[in-house]
Design a protein around this motif. Structure first.
Motif, PDB file in Angstrom:
ATOM      1  N   GLN A  87      58.134 -18.800  62.703  1.00 52.66           N
ATOM      2  CA  GLN A  87      58.286 -20.245  62.785  1.00 52.66           C
ATOM      3  C   GLN A  87      59.415 -20.603  63.749  1.00 52.66           C
ATOM      4  O   GLN A  87      60.497 -20.011  63.688  1.00 52.66           O
ATOM      5  CB  GLN A  87      58.558 -20.819  61.392  1.00 52.66           C
ATOM      6  CG  GLN A  87      57.435 -20.503  60.423  1.00 52.66           C
ATOM      7  CD  GLN A  87      57.631 -21.092  59.036  1.00 52.66           C
ATOM      8  OE1 GLN A  87      58.479 -21.942  58.817  1.00 52.66           O
ATOM      9  NE2 GLN A  87      56.825 -20.636  58.088  1.00 52.66           N
ATOM     10  N   VAL A 123      61.684 -23.719  64.621  1.00 53.78           N
ATOM     11  CA  VAL A 123      62.010 -24.965  63.930  1.00 53.78           C
ATOM     12  C   VAL A 123      62.811 -25.911  64.829  1.00 53.78           C
ATOM     13  O   VAL A 123      63.711 -25.488  65.546  1.00 53.78           O
ATOM     14  CB  VAL A 123      62.756 -24.670  62.604  1.00 53.78           C
ATOM     15  CG1 VAL A 123      64.092 -23.981  62.843  1.00 53.78           C
ATOM     16  CG2 VAL A 123      62.948 -25.934  61.794  1.00 53.78           C
ATOM     17  N   ILE A 132      58.330 -32.224  56.342  1.00 52.89           N
ATOM     18  CA  ILE A 132      58.434 -31.147  57.331  1.00 52.89           C
ATOM     19  C   ILE A 132      57.024 -30.906  57.858  1.00 52.89           C
ATOM     20  O   ILE A 132      56.122 -30.538  57.096  1.00 52.89           O
ATOM     21  CB  ILE A 132      59.027 -29.876  56.696  1.00 52.89           C
ATOM     22  CG1 ILE A 132      60.469 -30.151  56.245  1.00 52.89           C
ATOM     23  CG2 ILE A 132      58.991 -28.719  57.695  1.00 52.89           C
ATOM     24  CD1 ILE A 132      61.151 -28.969  55.570  1.00 52.89           C
ATOM     25  N   TYR A 158      54.161 -29.081  60.135  1.00 53.44           N
ATOM     26  CA  TYR A 158      53.831 -27.760  60.674  1.00 53.44           C
ATOM     27  C   TYR A 158      52.686 -27.875  61.680  1.00 53.44           C
ATOM     28  O   TYR A 158      51.654 -28.469  61.379  1.00 53.44           O
ATOM     29  CB  TYR A 158      53.386 -26.819  59.548  1.00 53.44           C
ATOM     30  CG  TYR A 158      54.508 -26.332  58.670  1.00 53.44           C
ATOM     31  CD1 TYR A 158      55.120 -25.100  58.890  1.00 53.44           C
ATOM     32  CD2 TYR A 158      54.973 -27.108  57.616  1.00 53.44           C
ATOM     33  CE1 TYR A 158      56.151 -24.658  58.082  1.00 53.44           C
ATOM     34  CE2 TYR A 158      56.003 -26.683  56.799  1.00 53.44           C
ATOM     35  CZ  TYR A 158      56.590 -25.451  57.044  1.00 53.44           C
ATOM     36  OH  TYR A 158      57.612 -25.014  56.242  1.00 53.44           O
ATOM     37  N   VAL A 213      57.771 -26.076  63.732  1.00 50.96           N
ATOM     38  CA  VAL A 213      58.145 -26.768  62.499  1.00 50.96           C
ATOM     39  C   VAL A 213      59.067 -27.931  62.857  1.00 50.96           C
ATOM     40  O   VAL A 213      60.144 -27.723  63.428  1.00 50.96           O
ATOM     41  CB  VAL A 213      58.860 -25.801  61.525  1.00 50.96           C
ATOM     42  CG1 VAL A 213      59.178 -26.508  60.213  1.00 50.96           C
ATOM     43  CG2 VAL A 213      58.009 -24.562  61.276  1.00 50.96           C
ATOM     44  N   LEU A 263      61.406 -30.743  61.566  1.00 48.66           N
ATOM     45  CA  LEU A 263      62.155 -31.225  60.406  1.00 48.66           C
ATOM     46  C   LEU A 263      62.345 -32.739  60.485  1.00 48.66           C
ATOM     47  O   LEU A 263      62.341 -33.312  61.585  1.00 48.66           O
ATOM     48  CB  LEU A 263      63.538 -30.553  60.360  1.00 48.66           C
ATOM     49  CG  LEU A 263      63.589 -29.038  60.192  1.00 48.66           C
ATOM     50  CD1 LEU A 263      65.041 -28.571  60.160  1.00 48.66           C
ATOM     51  CD2 LEU A 263      62.866 -28.594  58.930  1.00 48.66           C
ATOM     52  N   TRP A 301      64.191 -25.417  52.884  1.00 49.24           N
ATOM     53  CA  TRP A 301      63.601 -24.672  54.000  1.00 49.24           C
ATOM     54  C   TRP A 301      64.563 -23.596  54.487  1.00 49.24           C
ATOM     55  O   TRP A 301      64.182 -22.454  54.719  1.00 49.24           O
ATOM     56  CB  TRP A 301      63.234 -25.617  55.154  1.00 49.24           C
ATOM     57  CG  TRP A 301      62.321 -24.965  56.138  1.00 49.24           C
ATOM     58  CD1 TRP A 301      60.963 -24.960  56.122  1.00 49.24           C
ATOM     59  CD2 TRP A 301      62.703 -24.172  57.275  1.00 49.24           C
ATOM     60  NE1 TRP A 301      60.474 -24.221  57.174  1.00 49.24           N
ATOM     61  CE2 TRP A 301      61.517 -23.717  57.891  1.00 49.24           C
ATOM     62  CE3 TRP A 301      63.924 -23.791  57.829  1.00 49.24           C
ATOM     63  CZ2 TRP A 301      61.518 -22.917  59.029  1.00 49.24           C
ATOM     64  CZ3 TRP A 301      63.932 -22.984  58.953  1.00 49.24           C
ATOM     65  CH2 TRP A 301      62.737 -22.564  59.543  1.00 49.24           C
ATOM     66  N   THR A 325      65.254 -18.119  55.494  1.00 46.10           N
ATOM     67  CA  THR A 325      65.047 -18.215  56.945  1.00 46.10           C
ATOM     68  C   THR A 325      64.392 -16.957  57.521  1.00 46.10           C
ATOM     69  O   THR A 325      64.359 -16.780  58.734  1.00 46.10           O
ATOM     70  CB  THR A 325      66.384 -18.460  57.676  1.00 46.10           C
ATOM     71  OG1 THR A 325      67.304 -17.433  57.296  1.00 46.10           O
ATOM     72  CG2 THR A 325      66.954 -19.822  57.338  1.00 46.10           C
ATOM     73  N   MET A 329      62.025 -17.635  60.174  1.00 46.37           N
ATOM     74  CA  MET A 329      62.489 -18.376  61.346  1.00 46.37           C
ATOM     75  C   MET A 329      62.691 -17.440  62.542  1.00 46.37           C
ATOM     76  O   MET A 329      63.599 -16.620  62.567  1.00 46.37           O
ATOM     77  CB  MET A 329      63.798 -19.104  61.040  1.00 46.37           C
ATOM     78  CG  MET A 329      64.252 -20.023  62.150  1.00 46.37           C
ATOM     79  SD  MET A 329      65.533 -21.163  61.572  1.00 46.37           S
ATOM     80  CE  MET A 329      66.992 -20.365  62.171  1.00 46.37           C
ATOM     81  N   GLY A 348      65.595 -21.228  66.041  1.00 48.71           N
ATOM     82  CA  GLY A 348      65.934 -22.612  65.726  1.00 48.71           C
ATOM     83  C   GLY A 348      66.250 -23.369  67.006  1.00 48.71           C
ATOM     84  O   GLY A 348      66.884 -22.822  67.913  1.00 48.71           O
TER      85      GLY A 348
END
Length: 199
Positions: free
Chosen positions: A27, A29, A64, A66, A76, A78, A101, A105, A108, A111
Motif C-alpha cells: 500500500q 499511502v 480511507i 482504496y 490509499v 487518508l 491504520w 504499517t 505500507m 508513505g
C-alpha cells in the motif's frame, strides 16, 4: 516490477478498521491537509481527471479510500486534516481511523506526505511527518502546487519545508505540480523503487 498505472479502480471507502483490505498487497499511502491537492496528485499519477474525487470544499474525504492499481498495489487516500469547518467529533473520528491504520504499517510500502510548496508546513503537517517517521517505514514528501512558485523561490521553499518538518537527509522531497505534471516521473520512480524493494 512493471505497473500499468492506467489499470486503476476504486475498491472501497473504509469507515472502520475491519474495512481495511487484508490481502497482503503493498500500500502506498497519501496524507495531507484538506486543501493541499491529494486527490489532484493521485489523478495526475493515473492520468485521470476525476478519478480520485476533487472536492470543491475541502474535507470531502471522510473515510480511507482504496484504489487498486493493476491488481499489484493499493493507493490509499487518508482523510485530509486541519479543516476547521468539520466538527470536532468528526475530526476525532478521522484521527482514530488514521491511528488504527498506522497501528499496523506492515502493508505500507511507502508513505507520501503532500504539502503546499508555497507555504511553511503547518503544525498538523509536522505531526503527520512524525507519524511517518515513527512508523519506521519509508516515506517521502511531495511539495505540490509547484506551478504557483517563481523559479527563484524553489530552493528556499524546499529548504523551509525540510527544516520545518525536521526531515532526515534520507527522506526525499519532490517538487510537484498536479496541474502541469512536473515531478510525476520522479514520484512514480520512487514508488516503483520501494515496491521492488518489498518483492
Amino acid at each position: 516490477m512493471t505497473v500499468n498505472w492506467n489499470m486503476a479502480q476504486f475498491v472501497r471507502s473504509a469507515a472502520k478498521p475491519s474495512d481495511f483490505p487484508r490481502d497482503g498487497l503493498p500500500q502506498v499511502v497519501f496524507a495531507g491537509r484538506s486543501n493541499v491537492g491529494k486527490s489532484s496528485v493521485i489523478n495526475r499519477l493515473l492520468n485521470r481527471k476525476n478519478f480520485a474525487r476533487v472536492g470543491s470544499a475541502p474535507g470531502k474525504t471522510t473515510h480511507i479510500n482504496y484504489f487498486s492499481i493493476d491488481q499489484k498495489l493499493y493507493l490509499v487516500d487518508l482523510p485530509g486534516y486541519g479543516y476547521a469547518k468539520v466538527s470536532k467529533q468528526e475530526r476525532d473520528r478521522w484521527g482514530r481511523l488514521i491511528e488504527a491504520w498506522f497501528a499496523d504499517t506492515q502493508r505500507m510500502a511507502l508513505g507520501l506526505l503532500i504539502v503546499d510548496a508555497r507555504h511553511k508546513p503547518t503544525a498538523d503537517d509536522c505531526t503527520m511527518a512524525q507519524v511517518f517517521l515513527d512508523s519506521d517505514r519509508p516515506f517521502l514528501v511531495v511539495a505540490n502546487k509547484l506551478d504557483k512558485l517563481k523559479k527563484s523561490e524553489l530552493q528556499g521553499n524546499a529548504q523551509l519545508i525540510r527544516d520545518t518538518l525536521s526531515l532526515p537527509e534520507a527522506v526525499p522531497l519532490i517538487l510537484f505540480s498536479a496541474e502541469k505534471g512536473e515531478g510525476k516521473a520522479e514520484l512514480l520512480g520512487q514508488i516503483l523503487k520501494h515496491l521492488e524493494e518489498r518483492v
